[in-house]
Design an enzyme around this catalytic site. Sequence first.
Site: not given
Length: 421
Positions: A83, A261, A277, A375
């Site tokens: 991202e 998130k 992991d 972004h």
Amino acid sequence: MNKSSKISGFYKLKPKERLALVKDFAGLTEEECDLIQNTGSLSLEVADHMIENVVGAFSLPLGIAVNFLINNRDYMIPMTIEEPSVVAAASYAAKMVRDSGGFYTTSTPPVMIGQIQVVDIEDPEKARQCVLEAKQEILEKANSQDPVLSSVGGGAKELEAKIISTTVGPMLIVELHVDCRDAMGANAVNSMAESVAPIIERVSGGRVYLRIISNLATKRLAKAWCTVAKEKIGGEEVVNGIINASAFAAADPYRAATHNKGAMNGIIAVVLATGNDHRAIEAGAHAYAAIEGQYTSLSTWEKTDEGDLKGTIELPMAVGLIGGAVRTHPIAKIALKILGVKTANEFAEVLAAVGLAQNLAALRALAHEGIQHGHMSLHARNIAIAAGAGERIADLVAERMVKERKIRMDRAKELIKELSA
Ligand code: MEV
């Protein structure tokens, strides 16, 4: 006719042979096969030993977030992520925090929980007592599985047992608490849980089914906090915006999921870069966020008496410096060297600080100019490159598209033509 994916012995083939079958099945070109087998720093041989049915490898960008000052020590943070904006945002937030004194952290000892499920018991409370009375024998048996872990101060330290009601009746759940030191610990804990099952069956009179680590690692928590001076973050209005964003996430699971998130964007990128992991970390984080019964935010932001911003994050952090891909993946080893952490605890604390930085950057952007602003330039650059812009003009093409608010492939192609003329 439909091609069949039923292939016996696929696992016995060499990667090249497997790829030949995939090529035929999916109609891949020679070039596509070459790209898959061009595995870069992870040799095909190592990849083939890491998982099953390997045909190649998949690369992701590795970026470095800078400016991190954690407990008065400087860190460079390796991040693997697809991202755009995440690495830049982490570095930006770390700079603001650094200018206000940096991050501070703490963590619990690296204790993981192994669960042993016991069913078919006539008197669950009596069985529970019997298991607790056998605690010493169970712990000794568990520790005999991993003398190395015990020799470095780790190992099974405690035993608990709880009765839960389920749709198929009451169950006794025995929980081993294992100090995993610098390992993530899944292997050690699972072996221990399996080894003690016969003792638990004998003393409880029940039947054991599952014997497995819990990813809700409530005994292995990492915490980070920081204070950011209001003038560093953009003034009182931005502080208020971030506090309101924090209150929104605390009250509404729909917002909390996105808020968390944002923090996980940073944490998972580092976990991935170091070969740990990440599914375990993700599972633990979200389960922890719901531990009080309603899913909520993992971090909180509040105003200090001086009007500055104070943020805190706490979450389970089961990461290791040894074992698994951490040792076998050549880049994971180098990423850990860049990070320079000496213990799994230090690593867990750095991850908590990265999560807090990432969360701060997202909230600041959301409460200020909006997330699309930052972004867009990166997105535009990606579009420019995808449209064929070389290094020389990619930034120019991206800039023009952002200015024109036309971030599209067709426009990028026009601009490339124009600028290359
Ligand atoms: C995007 O990857 C992450 C954010 O949605 C996080 C947030 O909303 O806090 C920007």
